[in-house]
Every structure is written in C-alpha cells, then in structure tokens.
Design a protein around this motif. Sequence first.
Motif, PDB file in Angstrom:
ATOM      1  N   LEU A 191       8.471  -3.089 -20.620  1.00 32.94           N
ATOM      2  CA  LEU A 191       7.348  -2.151 -20.591  1.00 32.94           C
ATOM      3  C   LEU A 191       7.779  -0.798 -20.027  1.00 32.94           C
ATOM      4  N   ALA A 192       8.613  -0.837 -18.987  1.00 34.74           N
ATOM      5  CA  ALA A 192       9.088   0.414 -18.396  1.00 34.74           C
ATOM      6  C   ALA A 192       9.955   1.198 -19.373  1.00 34.74           C
ATOM      7  N   MET A 193      10.834   0.486 -20.104  1.00 37.97           N
ATOM      8  CA  MET A 193      11.684   1.162 -21.086  1.00 37.97           C
ATOM      9  C   MET A 193      10.855   1.779 -22.205  1.00 37.97           C
ATOM     10  N   MET A 194       9.854   1.040 -22.694  1.00 42.59           N
ATOM     11  CA  MET A 194       8.982   1.592 -23.739  1.00 42.59           C
ATOM     12  C   MET A 194       8.187   2.776 -23.208  1.00 42.59           C
ATOM     13  N   GLY A 195       7.793   2.708 -21.943  1.00 46.64           N
ATOM     14  CA  GLY A 195       7.066   3.818 -21.346  1.00 46.64           C
ATOM     15  C   GLY A 195       7.920   5.072 -21.230  1.00 46.64           C
ATOM     16  N   ILE A 196       9.189   4.894 -20.848  1.00 46.29           N
ATOM     17  CA  ILE A 196      10.106   6.046 -20.764  1.00 46.29           C
ATOM     18  C   ILE A 196      10.271   6.694 -22.130  1.00 46.29           C
ATOM     19  N   THR A 198       8.130   6.577 -24.597  1.00 44.40           N
ATOM     20  CA  THR A 198       6.855   7.182 -24.985  1.00 44.40           C
ATOM     21  C   THR A 198       6.635   8.523 -24.287  1.00 44.40           C
ATOM     22  N   VAL A 199       6.876   8.553 -22.967  1.00 46.29           N
ATOM     23  CA  VAL A 199       6.617   9.802 -22.240  1.00 46.29           C
ATOM     24  C   VAL A 199       7.624  10.881 -22.636  1.00 46.29           C
ATOM     25  N   THR A 200       8.854  10.480 -22.921  1.00 48.24           N
ATOM     26  CA  THR A 200       9.854  11.461 -23.349  1.00 48.24           C
ATOM     27  C   THR A 200       9.503  12.031 -24.717  1.00 48.24           C
ATOM     28  N   ALA A 201       9.099  11.159 -25.644  1.00 52.95           N
ATOM     29  CA  ALA A 201       8.719  11.615 -26.983  1.00 52.95           C
ATOM     30  C   ALA A 201       7.484  12.510 -26.919  1.00 52.95           C
ATOM     31  N   THR A 202       6.510  12.144 -26.081  1.00 57.33           N
ATOM     32  CA  THR A 202       5.299  12.949 -25.948  1.00 57.33           C
ATOM     33  C   THR A 202       5.619  14.333 -25.382  1.00 57.33           C
ATOM     34  N   ALA A 203       6.487  14.361 -24.377  1.00 55.97           N
ATOM     35  CA  ALA A 203       6.869  15.651 -23.786  1.00 55.97           C
ATOM     36  C   ALA A 203       7.590  16.525 -24.802  1.00 55.97           C
ATOM     37  N   PHE A 204       8.425  15.895 -25.635  1.00 52.27           N
ATOM     38  CA  PHE A 204       9.154  16.659 -26.655  1.00 52.27           C
ATOM     39  C   PHE A 204       8.206  17.198 -27.723  1.00 52.27           C
ATOM     40  N   LEU A 205       7.290  16.369 -28.207  1.00 53.57           N
ATOM     41  CA  LEU A 205       6.378  16.775 -29.278  1.00 53.57           C
ATOM     42  C   LEU A 205       5.380  17.817 -28.797  1.00 53.57           C
ATOM     43  N   GLN A 206       4.936  17.707 -27.541  1.00 54.46           N
ATOM     44  CA  GLN A 206       3.958  18.655 -27.012  1.00 54.46           C
ATOM     45  C   GLN A 206       4.613  19.843 -26.302  1.00 54.46           C
ATOM     46  N   ASN A 207       5.958  19.815 -26.206  1.00 50.23           N
ATOM     47  CA  ASN A 207       6.697  20.893 -25.543  1.00 50.23           C
ATOM     48  C   ASN A 207       6.194  21.107 -24.124  1.00 50.23           C
ATOM     49  N   LYS A 208       6.092  19.976 -23.389  1.00 50.24           N
ATOM     50  CA  LYS A 208       5.636  20.020 -22.000  1.00 50.24           C
ATOM     51  C   LYS A 208       6.639  19.309 -21.109  1.00 50.24           C
ATOM     52  N   PRO A 209       6.699  19.664 -19.833  1.00 45.69           N
ATOM     53  CA  PRO A 209       7.533  18.897 -18.902  1.00 45.69           C
ATOM     54  C   PRO A 209       7.014  17.464 -18.772  1.00 45.69           C
ATOM     55  N   ILE A 210       7.919  16.533 -18.525  1.00 45.38           N
ATOM     56  CA  ILE A 210       7.519  15.129 -18.405  1.00 45.38           C
ATOM     57  C   ILE A 210       6.513  14.938 -17.278  1.00 45.38           C
ATOM     58  N   LEU A 211       6.712  15.652 -16.164  1.00 37.90           N
ATOM     59  CA  LEU A 211       5.787  15.504 -15.041  1.00 37.90           C
ATOM     60  C   LEU A 211       4.370  15.930 -15.430  1.00 37.90           C
ATOM     61  N   ASP A 212       4.252  16.969 -16.246  1.00 40.08           N
ATOM     62  CA  ASP A 212       2.925  17.408 -16.687  1.00 40.08           C
ATOM     63  C   ASP A 212       2.267  16.369 -17.581  1.00 40.08           C
ATOM     64  N   VAL A 213       3.074  15.715 -18.431  1.00 40.24           N
ATOM     65  CA  VAL A 213       2.532  14.671 -19.300  1.00 40.24           C
ATOM     66  C   VAL A 213       2.025  13.500 -18.477  1.00 40.24           C
ATOM     67  N   VAL A 214       2.829  13.062 -17.514  1.00 36.13           N
ATOM     68  CA  VAL A 214       2.420  11.947 -16.659  1.00 36.13           C
ATOM     69  C   VAL A 214       1.184  12.310 -15.853  1.00 36.13           C
ATOM     70  N   ASN A 215       1.126  13.528 -15.364  1.00 41.72           N
ATOM     71  CA  ASN A 215      -0.033  13.970 -14.600  1.00 41.72           C
ATOM     72  C   ASN A 215      -1.295  13.940 -15.446  1.00 41.72           C
ATOM     73  N   GLU A 216      -1.184  14.311 -16.717  1.00 42.48           N
ATOM     74  CA  GLU A 216      -2.330  14.248 -17.611  1.00 42.48           C
ATOM     75  C   GLU A 216      -2.750  12.799 -17.860  1.00 42.48           C
ATOM     76  N   TRP A 217      -1.768  11.914 -17.992  1.00 43.65           N
ATOM     77  CA  TRP A 217      -2.081  10.507 -18.247  1.00 43.65           C
ATOM     78  C   TRP A 217      -2.877   9.864 -17.117  1.00 43.65           C
ATOM     79  N   VAL A 218      -2.660  10.323 -15.896  1.00 46.53           N
ATOM     80  CA  VAL A 218      -3.383   9.742 -14.757  1.00 46.53           C
ATOM     81  C   VAL A 218      -4.563  10.620 -14.347  1.00 46.53           C
ATOM     82  N   GLY A 219      -5.033  11.440 -15.262  1.00 49.14           N
ATOM     83  CA  GLY A 219      -6.214  12.251 -15.012  1.00 49.14           C
ATOM     84  C   GLY A 219      -6.018  13.346 -14.001  1.00 49.14           C
TER      85      GLY A 219
END
Length: 223
Positions: A191-196, A198-219
């Motif tokens: 699950l952790a590997m799939m999460g890494i 997912t968050v990396t792909a999302t950050a790349f597609l949205q052109n955002k830092p990974i920390l910003d993506v994770v912060n959005e995911w937790v509201g």
Amino acid sequence: MAPLRTLAALILGASAASAFAPTTPLATRNVVPAVSETSLNVFDKAMAEWEAEYPDFAKWGWGPSVQAEKWNGRHAMFGWVFICATAYAKGHGLIPDADVPVDFSQWGTLATISGKSTLTNERAIILIANVHCFLVGLMATICPLPFSDPLLLDPSQGEMYEKAKATKPYGIMPAMKMGLTEEAEIMNGRLAMMGIITVTATAFLQNKPILDVVNEWVGNAYY
C-alpha cells in the motif's frame, strides 16, 4: 472528491505506520505464508526464471524475491512517515530559512542538483536527511542485527540463510492476518509503494510539489 482523498490518505498513513514494529525473530517465524495456489505459481515462476538467468544475483536475494519486496516496502513506509513529518515541519516553521537558497560556495554542484535553479534550505535539508536514512537502511541490510531478519542474503550465514532462502512468496493477495505479522507488513508495504507512485504521479500531472499534494489530500491539515 476532497473528503474521499483525505480518507484514503489517512487510511494509507495508518496502515503504513503499523508495520514499523519489529517482527518476530527469524528462527521462530513461519516461512510458508498462506497464499492461493495460482498466485504462488506466478511468483514461483518469476523467481525461478530470475534465478536461472541471474544465479549470482539470486543467491544474494536480489531481483523478484521476498527480501526485495520487504526492502522496498519498508522504505516506502518510512517514506510516508518522512513525507508527513516534513509537511508538519513546513507547516509549523520548524525548517530554518526554508525559502533561502543555499550557498553555492559551500554546497558546490549539489546546490543545483535539481536543475538550473539553486536549492533552497528546505530542499537541501530534506535531501541530506533522505540520504542519511537510506544509508542507515543500507547498513541494516548489509550488517543485520542478531534479532533482525536479513534483507540481503548472505550464503555464509548458514541456518539463517537457509531459512530466509526458503521463505515463500506471499502471492498477489496475502492472507489477512491482523497484528504484528509478516502478512500485515507485506500488505502495508505494498500500500505504501502504491501510495508513493500515486502521489508522485499526481504531483507530476498537476505540476505541484509532493508536500502540497499530500496537504490537499488531508484537507490542508498541515499548512
């Protein structure tokens, strides 16, 4: 979508952290996990083909093996802990002069490792901390403590090597065994590997830092 992403991120973080507790000693461990015959055949075939083609790598546990999956899973779980801790530090001002570029005269080419622009203090601290933790994990793999299981197999270890070598793959879907079990560690690592990914792909597609993506995911709980 935001509540669903937040719930998914919280479940992933909780499940990943639960597998960091030490496992039972290798000498008392059941090395034949319960898996379906079909999934076991798939993994057995992959491991057999790898061992036949690259025997020198296979004897050390490299390639498609239980040891390699544990190595990757544990690093992915630690990665999530580190990502969440870094986001918390960023949100609470615990990184000194986070946006100030590092001094090129002190860092040399490492100051521009990510491209033409100079690294900030925040990224430099994260980079060095990750390198340190990776080297600690590498040393734990090469020189395991007596109570830990070896991720890098050493034929000179005798009985410990034979038992580790005999550990069977856990299949596509490991048996659901709650608590501090081998199956729980494998599932949390996956699950952790799939999460890494997912968050990396999302950050790349949205052109955002990974920390910003994770912060959005937790509201926006971190900052």
